[in-house]
Design a protein around this motif. Structure first.
Motif, PDB file in Angstrom:
ATOM      1  N   THR A  80      -8.787 -10.258  -5.052  1.00  0.00           N
ATOM      2  CA  THR A  80      -8.038  -9.098  -4.539  1.00  0.00           C
ATOM      3  C   THR A  80      -8.914  -8.361  -3.530  1.00  0.00           C
ATOM      4  O   THR A  80     -10.121  -8.217  -3.739  1.00  0.00           O
ATOM      5  CB  THR A  80      -7.698  -8.128  -5.693  1.00  0.00           C
ATOM      6  N   GLY A 122       0.813  -1.200   0.000  1.00  0.00           N
ATOM      7  CA  GLY A 122       0.000   0.000   0.000  1.00  0.00           C
ATOM      8  C   GLY A 122       0.850   1.255   0.000  1.00  0.00           C
ATOM      9  O   GLY A 122       2.084   1.199   0.038  1.00  0.00           O
ATOM     10  N   SER A 179      -4.005   3.446   1.272  1.00  0.00           N
ATOM     11  CA  SER A 179      -4.695   2.583   0.302  1.00  0.00           C
ATOM     12  C   SER A 179      -3.804   1.381   0.064  1.00  0.00           C
ATOM     13  O   SER A 179      -2.595   1.541  -0.122  1.00  0.00           O
ATOM     14  CB  SER A 179      -4.879   3.268  -1.047  1.00  0.00           C
ATOM     15  N   GLN A 193      -3.647  -2.872  -1.718  1.00  0.00           N
ATOM     16  CA  GLN A 193      -4.213  -3.977  -2.497  1.00  0.00           C
ATOM     17  C   GLN A 193      -3.624  -5.253  -1.946  1.00  0.00           C
ATOM     18  O   GLN A 193      -2.393  -5.417  -1.922  1.00  0.00           O
ATOM     19  CB  GLN A 193      -3.789  -3.843  -3.958  1.00  0.00           C
ATOM     20  N   TYR A 244     -13.299  -1.838   2.719  1.00  0.00           N
ATOM     21  CA  TYR A 244     -12.698  -3.066   2.194  1.00  0.00           C
ATOM     22  C   TYR A 244     -13.553  -3.500   1.018  1.00  0.00           C
ATOM     23  O   TYR A 244     -14.766  -3.626   1.156  1.00  0.00           O
ATOM     24  CB  TYR A 244     -12.717  -4.170   3.257  1.00  0.00           C
ATOM     25  N   THR A 289      -9.153  -4.716  -1.729  1.00  0.00           N
ATOM     26  CA  THR A 289      -8.591  -3.371  -1.625  1.00  0.00           C
ATOM     27  C   THR A 289      -9.047  -2.753  -0.309  1.00  0.00           C
ATOM     28  O   THR A 289     -10.145  -3.018   0.182  1.00  0.00           O
ATOM     29  CB  THR A 289      -9.019  -2.460  -2.802  1.00  0.00           C
TER      30      THR A 289
END
Ligand code: HEM
Length: 180
Positions: free
Chosen positions: A154, A40, A173, A175, A147, A156
């Motif tokens: 995935t 992130g 942020s 992933q 979320y 995020t």
């Protein structure tokens, strides 16, 4: 004679198909179960610059209508090598009927948060209900955590923060990919 207890007989499940069966109220968060890892980026106006980090997040359950949540993050240098340990949190996400979530999260930096929000199977959106601060903790007024699960496995994560005199705004942020 003291008789010690046997091993804890109710281990947590990290997958929906693992025993114990998930409680029906966990339906909207079943896709989160397991361990996630990824990278992130973070920023805040009070900091000299932005930063990159790696993060591991684990969600598990013991058959009751709450998730155990745990995360550890570490900062990365320009070559992606670990720089130092960063934020850690753990807590409990209490699922309510209709996808409502009450989350209790604590950090070693002296911050305890209660957040409320919703889960709908692909997104969880939580916002601060109350923050309690240890006497020496930094001033944190509110957070918002989103979320989002994408089809390809995935997750995020976006984290907004109102702290140290600043209004609610982007702090992190990331992933994350599910670990098998
Ligand atoms: C993945 C999780 C997180 C990472 C990687 C992260 C990273 C950072 C970094 C690198 C800093 C700069 C200070 C330092 O080097 O330690 C910082 C500051 C800060 N973070 Fe985070 N953070 C995370 C989560 C959180 C959370 C969950 C909160 C609050 C609930 C939070 C609140 C703050 C506050 C209040 C500051 C201090 C700002 C200041 O004094 O100017 N952070 N964070």
């Amino acid at each position: 004679m003291f008789d010690p207890a046997p091993e804890y007989p109710y281990p947590d499940a990290h997958r929906p198909d693992e025993a114990p069966a998930p409680h029906a109220l966990l339906g909207p968060v079943l896709g989160l179960l397991g361990t996630w890892r990824g990278r992130g980026r973070g920023e805040y106006p009070t900091l000299a610059g932005d930063f990159t980090y790696a993060q591991e997040v684990t969600f598990s359950h013991d058959g009751r209508p709450f998730l155990h949540y745990e995360t550890r993050a570490w900062l990365l240098d320009a070559d992606d090598a670990p720089l130092r340990p960063s934020a850690r949190e753990s807590g409990w996400w209490r699922l309510q009927p209709d996808g409502r979530v009450e989350a209790l999260i604590t950090q070693p930096t002296g911050i305890a948060e209660i957040l409320v929000g919703r889960a709908d199977g692909t997104t969880v959106d939580l916002a601060t209900h109350e923050v309690a601060l240890a006497p020496t903790a930094k001033e944190v007024n509110a957070t918002r955590r989103r979320y989002t699960l994408a089809d390809d496995g995935t997750l995020t994560f976006v984290h907004d923060l109102a702290a140290v005199g600043q209004p609610l705004q982007h702090h992190l942020s990331a992933q994350l990919r599910r670990q098998v």
